[in-house]
Design a protein around this motif. Structure first.
Motif, PDB file in Angstrom:
ATOM      1  N   ALA A  13      19.849 -51.359   9.489  1.00  0.00           N
ATOM      2  CA  ALA A  13      18.548 -51.681   8.886  1.00  0.00           C
ATOM      3  C   ALA A  13      18.268 -50.847   7.640  1.00  0.00           C
ATOM      4  O   ALA A  13      17.723 -51.352   6.659  1.00  0.00           O
ATOM      5  CB  ALA A  13      17.436 -51.474   9.922  1.00  0.00           C
ATOM      6  N   ALA A  14      18.651 -49.583   7.664  1.00  0.00           N
ATOM      7  CA  ALA A  14      18.330 -48.688   6.549  1.00  0.00           C
ATOM      8  C   ALA A  14      19.261 -48.842   5.352  1.00  0.00           C
ATOM      9  O   ALA A  14      18.829 -48.683   4.210  1.00  0.00           O
ATOM     10  CB  ALA A  14      18.363 -47.238   7.036  1.00  0.00           C
ATOM     11  N   PHE A  15      20.542 -49.144   5.603  1.00  0.00           N
ATOM     12  CA  PHE A  15      21.537 -49.095   4.521  1.00  0.00           C
ATOM     13  C   PHE A  15      22.229 -50.420   4.223  1.00  0.00           C
ATOM     14  O   PHE A  15      22.900 -50.528   3.204  1.00  0.00           O
ATOM     15  CB  PHE A  15      22.603 -48.042   4.839  1.00  0.00           C
ATOM     16  CG  PHE A  15      22.043 -46.653   4.954  1.00  0.00           C
ATOM     17  CD1 PHE A  15      21.718 -45.916   3.827  1.00  0.00           C
ATOM     18  CD2 PHE A  15      21.823 -46.081   6.201  1.00  0.00           C
ATOM     19  CE1 PHE A  15      21.196 -44.634   3.927  1.00  0.00           C
ATOM     20  CE2 PHE A  15      21.306 -44.801   6.327  1.00  0.00           C
ATOM     21  CZ  PHE A  15      20.982 -44.080   5.180  1.00  0.00           C
ATOM     22  N   GLN A  16      22.140 -51.406   5.092  1.00  0.00           N
ATOM     23  CA  GLN A  16      22.892 -52.651   4.937  1.00  0.00           C
ATOM     24  C   GLN A  16      24.336 -52.349   4.515  1.00  0.00           C
ATOM     25  O   GLN A  16      24.813 -52.816   3.469  1.00  0.00           O
ATOM     26  CB  GLN A  16      22.242 -53.601   3.919  1.00  0.00           C
ATOM     27  CG  GLN A  16      20.872 -54.106   4.311  1.00  0.00           C
ATOM     28  CD  GLN A  16      19.776 -53.107   3.986  1.00  0.00           C
ATOM     29  OE1 GLN A  16      19.736 -52.536   2.901  1.00  0.00           O
ATOM     30  NE2 GLN A  16      18.882 -52.874   4.914  1.00  0.00           N
ATOM     31  N   PRO A  17      25.040 -51.549   5.299  1.00  0.00           N
ATOM     32  CA  PRO A  17      26.388 -51.121   4.899  1.00  0.00           C
ATOM     33  C   PRO A  17      27.390 -52.267   4.895  1.00  0.00           C
ATOM     34  O   PRO A  17      27.245 -53.236   5.643  1.00  0.00           O
ATOM     35  CB  PRO A  17      26.760 -50.093   5.971  1.00  0.00           C
ATOM     36  CG  PRO A  17      25.970 -50.502   7.165  1.00  0.00           C
ATOM     37  CD  PRO A  17      24.682 -51.060   6.628  1.00  0.00           C
ATOM     38  N   ARG A  18      28.391 -52.140   4.051  1.00  0.00           N
ATOM     39  CA  ARG A  18      29.472 -53.124   4.051  1.00  0.00           C
ATOM     40  C   ARG A  18      30.498 -52.781   5.122  1.00  0.00           C
ATOM     41  O   ARG A  18      31.296 -53.626   5.508  1.00  0.00           O
ATOM     42  CB  ARG A  18      30.102 -53.248   2.673  1.00  0.00           C
ATOM     43  CG  ARG A  18      30.613 -52.013   2.069  1.00  0.00           C
ATOM     44  CD  ARG A  18      31.137 -52.234   0.642  1.00  0.00           C
ATOM     45  NE  ARG A  18      31.824 -51.046   0.209  1.00  0.00           N
ATOM     46  CZ  ARG A  18      31.225 -49.955  -0.219  1.00  0.00           C
ATOM     47  NH1 ARG A  18      29.920 -49.928  -0.326  1.00  0.00           N
ATOM     48  NH2 ARG A  18      31.925 -48.895  -0.555  1.00  0.00           N
ATOM     49  N   GLU A  19      30.445 -51.548   5.617  1.00  0.00           N
ATOM     50  CA  GLU A  19      31.299 -51.130   6.727  1.00  0.00           C
ATOM     51  C   GLU A  19      30.509 -50.148   7.588  1.00  0.00           C
ATOM     52  O   GLU A  19      29.891 -49.223   7.076  1.00  0.00           O
ATOM     53  CB  GLU A  19      32.554 -50.438   6.192  1.00  0.00           C
ATOM     54  CG  GLU A  19      33.499 -49.965   7.254  1.00  0.00           C
ATOM     55  CD  GLU A  19      34.697 -49.214   6.668  1.00  0.00           C
ATOM     56  OE1 GLU A  19      35.239 -48.373   7.401  1.00  0.00           O
ATOM     57  OE2 GLU A  19      35.062 -49.464   5.508  1.00  0.00           O
ATOM     58  N   LEU A  20      30.528 -50.369   8.898  1.00  0.00           N
ATOM     59  CA  LEU A  20      29.832 -49.477   9.822  1.00  0.00           C
ATOM     60  C   LEU A  20      30.573 -49.469  11.151  1.00  0.00           C
ATOM     61  O   LEU A  20      30.754 -50.515  11.770  1.00  0.00           O
ATOM     62  CB  LEU A  20      28.383 -49.925  10.039  1.00  0.00           C
ATOM     63  CG  LEU A  20      27.547 -49.109  11.038  1.00  0.00           C
ATOM     64  CD1 LEU A  20      27.466 -47.643  10.620  1.00  0.00           C
ATOM     65  CD2 LEU A  20      26.169 -49.718  11.192  1.00  0.00           C
TER      66      LEU A  20
END
Length: 85
Positions: A13-20
Motif C-alpha cells: 500500500a505504501a510503496f507499490q513496489p515492482r518486487e516484494l
C-alpha cells in the motif's frame, strides 16, 4: 492475518513496489532469546520500489519502518531489509 501478510499488505500500500518478498525466518530462531515459541518474530524483506530511488540506506529503512507503523514494528523482534529503488 499473520504478521508476514500484514507486512506485505502495508508495504504494498505504501510503496507499490515492482518486487516484494517477505519471508518469515522465525523457525530458524526458535529457542533464541527474544524469539517467542509461537513464531512470527523474525522476518526478511526484499523490496524494489521506484519511490525509494535516490534515498540513502537510512532513509529507505526509516520509510519502511514508518510505513509498517510502530504497532507492527513493536511485534517484530528482527527485521532484515534489502531495499532498493
Amino acid at each position: 492475518m499473520n504478521v508476514a501478510e500484514e507486512i506485505r499488505r502495508r508495504l504494498q500500500a505504501a510503496f507499490q513496489p515492482r518486487e516484494l518478498d517477505v519471508q518469515d525466518d522465525s523457525a530458524a530462531h526458535r529457542g533464541h532469546a527474544g524469539a517467542p515459541e509461537e513464531g512470527q518474530s523474525h522476518f526478511s524483506v526484499r523490496m524494489r520500489a521506484d519511490s525509494l530511488a535516490g534515498q540513502s540506506r537510512i532513509q529507505r529503512h526509516r520509510a519502511v519502518h514508518a510505513a509498517l507503523g510502530s504497532d507492527l514494528v513493536a511485534r517484530v523482534h528482527a527485521l532484515a531489509l534489502d531495499l532498493d529503488g
